[in-house]
Design a protein around this motif. Structure first.
Motif, PDB file in Angstrom:
ATOM      1  N   THR A  21       0.336  -1.968   0.007  1.00 50.57           N
ATOM      2  CA  THR A  21      -0.048   0.242   0.085  1.00 50.57           C
ATOM      3  C   THR A  21       0.659   1.383  -0.409  1.00 50.57           C
ATOM      4  OG1 THR A  21      -1.708  -1.416   1.363  1.00 50.57           O
ATOM      5  CG2 THR A  21      -1.676   1.077   0.978  1.00 50.57           C
ATOM      6  N   PRO A  22       0.978   1.701  -1.137  1.00 48.12           N
ATOM      7  CA  PRO A  22       1.568   3.032  -1.089  1.00 48.12           C
ATOM      8  C   PRO A  22       1.355   4.427   0.331  1.00 48.12           C
ATOM      9  CG  PRO A  22      -0.139   3.581  -2.482  1.00 48.12           C
ATOM     10  CD  PRO A  22      -0.503   2.054  -1.975  1.00 48.12           C
ATOM     11  N   THR A  23       2.660   4.433   0.689  1.00 48.79           N
ATOM     12  CA  THR A  23       2.346   5.289   1.583  1.00 48.79           C
ATOM     13  C   THR A  23       2.823   6.492   1.815  1.00 48.79           C
ATOM     14  OG1 THR A  23       2.880   4.015   3.421  1.00 48.79           O
ATOM     15  CG2 THR A  23       2.904   6.082   4.353  1.00 48.79           C
ATOM     16  N   ALA A  24       1.826   7.465   1.792  1.00 48.96           N
ATOM     17  CA  ALA A  24       2.225   9.198   1.634  1.00 48.96           C
ATOM     18  C   ALA A  24       2.863   9.837   2.441  1.00 48.96           C
ATOM     19  CB  ALA A  24       0.207  10.111   1.391  1.00 48.96           C
ATOM     20  N   THR A  25       4.004  10.442   1.782  1.00 46.16           N
ATOM     21  CA  THR A  25       5.428  10.767   2.467  1.00 46.16           C
ATOM     22  C   THR A  25       4.716  12.373   2.729  1.00 46.16           C
ATOM     23  OG1 THR A  25       6.555   9.867   1.334  1.00 46.16           O
ATOM     24  CG2 THR A  25       7.501  11.295   2.418  1.00 46.16           C
ATOM     25  N   ALA A  26       4.879  12.089   3.761  1.00 43.95           N
ATOM     26  CA  ALA A  26       3.959  14.181   4.190  1.00 43.95           C
ATOM     27  C   ALA A  26       5.721  15.152   4.167  1.00 43.95           C
ATOM     28  CB  ALA A  26       3.984  14.658   5.771  1.00 43.95           C
ATOM     29  N   THR A  27       4.832  16.152   3.361  1.00 43.84           N
ATOM     30  CA  THR A  27       6.226  17.315   3.159  1.00 43.84           C
ATOM     31  C   THR A  27       6.768  17.837   4.218  1.00 43.84           C
ATOM     32  OG1 THR A  27       5.643  16.892   0.427  1.00 43.84           O
ATOM     33  CG2 THR A  27       6.797  18.688   1.623  1.00 43.84           C
ATOM     34  N   PRO A  28       7.924  18.251   5.364  1.00 45.95           N
ATOM     35  CA  PRO A  28       8.014  18.799   6.088  1.00 45.95           C
ATOM     36  C   PRO A  28       8.029  20.819   5.491  1.00 45.95           C
ATOM     37  CG  PRO A  28       9.535  18.021   5.750  1.00 45.95           C
ATOM     38  CD  PRO A  28       8.968  17.621   4.677  1.00 45.95           C
ATOM     39  N   SER A  29       6.715  21.414   6.326  1.00 46.12           N
ATOM     40  CA  SER A  29       7.030  22.754   6.384  1.00 46.12           C
ATOM     41  C   SER A  29       8.332  23.326   6.077  1.00 46.12           C
ATOM     42  CB  SER A  29       5.642  23.915   6.724  1.00 46.12           C
ATOM     43  OG  SER A  29       5.831  23.463   7.932  1.00 46.12           O
ATOM     44  N   PRO A  30       8.427  24.878   5.486  1.00 41.68           N
ATOM     45  CA  PRO A  30      10.210  25.859   5.544  1.00 41.68           C
ATOM     46  C   PRO A  30       9.849  26.211   7.259  1.00 41.68           C
ATOM     47  CG  PRO A  30       8.828  25.861   3.805  1.00 41.68           C
ATOM     48  CD  PRO A  30       7.995  24.979   4.042  1.00 41.68           C
ATOM     49  N   THR A  31      10.840  25.626   8.105  1.00 48.42           N
ATOM     50  CA  THR A  31      11.004  27.488   8.677  1.00 48.42           C
ATOM     51  C   THR A  31      11.752  28.820   8.428  1.00 48.42           C
ATOM     52  OG1 THR A  31      10.885  25.399  10.244  1.00 48.42           O
ATOM     53  CG2 THR A  31      11.375  26.869  11.703  1.00 48.42           C
ATOM     54  N   VAL A  32      10.923  29.501   9.182  1.00 51.10           N
ATOM     55  CA  VAL A  32      11.050  30.836   8.855  1.00 51.10           C
ATOM     56  C   VAL A  32      11.468  31.986   9.691  1.00 51.10           C
ATOM     57  CG1 VAL A  32      10.556  33.037   7.401  1.00 51.10           C
ATOM     58  CG2 VAL A  32       9.613  30.945   6.486  1.00 51.10           C
ATOM     59  N   THR A  33      12.903  31.480   9.327  1.00 52.23           N
ATOM     60  CA  THR A  33      13.219  32.829  10.928  1.00 52.23           C
ATOM     61  C   THR A  33      13.859  34.178  10.781  1.00 52.23           C
ATOM     62  OG1 THR A  33      15.005  30.253  10.852  1.00 52.23           O
ATOM     63  CG2 THR A  33      15.211  33.118  12.367  1.00 52.23           C
ATOM     64  N   ALA A  34      12.433  34.659  11.790  1.00 47.84           N
ATOM     65  CA  ALA A  34      12.803  35.814  11.624  1.00 47.84           C
ATOM     66  C   ALA A  34      13.962  36.448  11.794  1.00 47.84           C
ATOM     67  CB  ALA A  34      11.902  36.413  12.748  1.00 47.84           C
ATOM     68  N   PRO A  35      14.026  37.584  11.017  1.00 45.72           N
ATOM     69  CA  PRO A  35      15.759  38.526  10.957  1.00 45.72           C
ATOM     70  C   PRO A  35      15.654  38.925  12.920  1.00 45.72           C
ATOM     71  CG  PRO A  35      14.693  39.757   9.761  1.00 45.72           C
ATOM     72  CD  PRO A  35      14.025  38.105   9.900  1.00 45.72           C
ATOM     73  N   ARG A  36      17.017  38.774  12.736  1.00 41.93           N
ATOM     74  CA  ARG A  36      17.413  38.774  14.239  1.00 41.93           C
ATOM     75  C   ARG A  36      17.833  40.855  13.965  1.00 41.93           C
ATOM     76  NH1 ARG A  36      22.827  37.017  16.758  1.00 41.93           N
ATOM     77  NH2 ARG A  36      22.289  38.515  18.300  1.00 41.93           N
ATOM     78  N   PRO A  37      16.735  41.943  15.147  1.00 37.59           N
ATOM     79  CA  PRO A  37      17.014  43.178  15.272  1.00 37.59           C
ATOM     80  C   PRO A  37      18.370  43.403  15.564  1.00 37.59           C
ATOM     81  CG  PRO A  37      15.494  42.493  16.998  1.00 37.59           C
ATOM     82  CD  PRO A  37      16.091  41.035  16.422  1.00 37.59           C
ATOM     83  N   LEU A  38      18.636  44.917  15.218  1.00 34.60           N
ATOM     84  CA  LEU A  38      20.502  45.444  14.709  1.00 34.60           C
ATOM     85  C   LEU A  38      20.509  45.813  16.915  1.00 34.60           C
ATOM     86  CD1 LEU A  38      22.489  46.388  13.344  1.00 34.60           C
ATOM     87  CD2 LEU A  38      21.668  48.917  13.336  1.00 34.60           C
ATOM     88  N   ASP A  39      22.048  45.077  16.445  1.00 31.81           N
ATOM     89  CA  ASP A  39      23.008  45.283  17.840  1.00 31.81           C
ATOM     90  C   ASP A  39      23.365  46.054  18.027  1.00 31.81           C
ATOM     91  OD1 ASP A  39      25.507  44.242  19.130  1.00 31.81           O
ATOM     92  OD2 ASP A  39      23.496  44.246  20.461  1.00 31.81           O
ATOM     93  N   GLU A  40      23.487  47.184  18.870  1.00 37.81           N
ATOM     94  CA  GLU A  40      23.914  48.032  18.896  1.00 37.81           C
ATOM     95  C   GLU A  40      26.123  47.630  18.866  1.00 37.81           C
ATOM     96  OE1 GLU A  40      25.469  51.211  22.593  1.00 37.81           O
ATOM     97  OE2 GLU A  40      23.540  49.665  22.593  1.00 37.81           O
ATOM     98  N   THR A  41      26.239  46.888  19.268  1.00 35.94           N
ATOM     99  CA  THR A  41      27.625  46.659  19.038  1.00 35.94           C
ATOM    100  C   THR A  41      27.686  46.150  17.497  1.00 35.94           C
ATOM    101  OG1 THR A  41      27.329  45.512  21.083  1.00 35.94           O
ATOM    102  CG2 THR A  41      29.511  45.044  19.411  1.00 35.94           C
ATOM    103  N   THR A  42      27.381  45.153  17.023  1.00 37.16           N
ATOM    104  CA  THR A  42      27.334  44.777  16.121  1.00 37.16           C
ATOM    105  C   THR A  42      26.658  46.360  14.514  1.00 37.16           C
ATOM    106  OG1 THR A  42      26.331  43.055  15.818  1.00 37.16           O
ATOM    107  CG2 THR A  42      26.033  43.761  14.247  1.00 37.16           C
TER     108      THR A  42
END
Length: 214
Positions: free
Chosen positions: A108-129
């Protein structure tokens, strides 16, 4: 500091040169004890802090020990039951083999779940950087050489859009090989991964002004 036998958790924090007092006050307010300060580069200092590790209350130890004994007991019981099943299976008579047509299993063919991409929010600007980016971009712009010496001040608190405004001191070499003192002021925005100079200006004691953005 004297060692009183207590266990401590250590932490190191890098900060821009000239902003050590501000960083120290912030972490001491959060309960960290200042230990030492080291200069790790031309623009950065490293502050070391420590604070006591939390101890488990004595009344939790009986519960922890009981939980460990319960887990061990469950493993022992499971082992005994497994051993009984194995010995019973070896004592059963083996029935005579009956010739039956072999059946072909249907896959019996088994449907393979496609993982959804994880979106990471950009880090706010650091004072030292932000301050280091402003300094490095100006040093790369000096045609005949020069150095950004230190951050004189962060002129304002971060703007609502996360932009920082800095004032830096620099030494710039002209086409004749003469060094002259200069002051840089600039706004840096964007994120930690992609900082941007939104507006900046360099001016010298003899009235030369250079604009820079990008």
């Amino acid at each position: 500091m004297a060692d009183d036998g207590a266990q401590y958790k250590n932490m190191s924090v890098k900060t821009m040169r000239g902003l050590e007092a501000r960083s120290r006050a912030k972490w001491e307010k959060d309960g960290w004890e200042f230990v030492s300060q080291d200069q790790v580069s031309r623009l950065r200092s490293e502050l070391t802090f420590r604070r006591l590790k939390k101890k488990q209350p004595w009344y939790l130890w009986p519960a922890i020990a009981g939980g460990v004994l319960l887990v061990v007991g469950l493993f022992v019981i499971a082992g005994v039951l497994k051993s009984g099943e194995d010995s019973g299976s070896t004592q059963k008579a083996v029935p005579a083999a009956v010739s039956t047509p072999a059946s072909t299993p249907t896959s019996t063919p088994t449907a393979t779940a496609t993982p959804s991409p994880t979106v990471t929010a950009p880090r706010p600007l650091d004072e030292t950087t932000a301050a280091q980016f402003l300094a490095m971009q100006w040093e790369a712009k000096f045609t005949y050489g020069g150095k950004v010496q230190w951050v004189m001040d962060r002129i304002t608190t971060p703007h609502p859009d996360g932009t920082f405004t800095f004032k830096l001191s620099a030494t710039v070499t002209n086409q004749y090989g003469t060094d002259q003192q200069a002051t840089i002021e600039g706004d840096v925005g964007g994120t930690d991964a992609a900082p941007t100079i939104t507006d900046s200006i360099l001016y010298t004691a003899d009235g030369q002004i250079v604009n820079f953005s990008g």
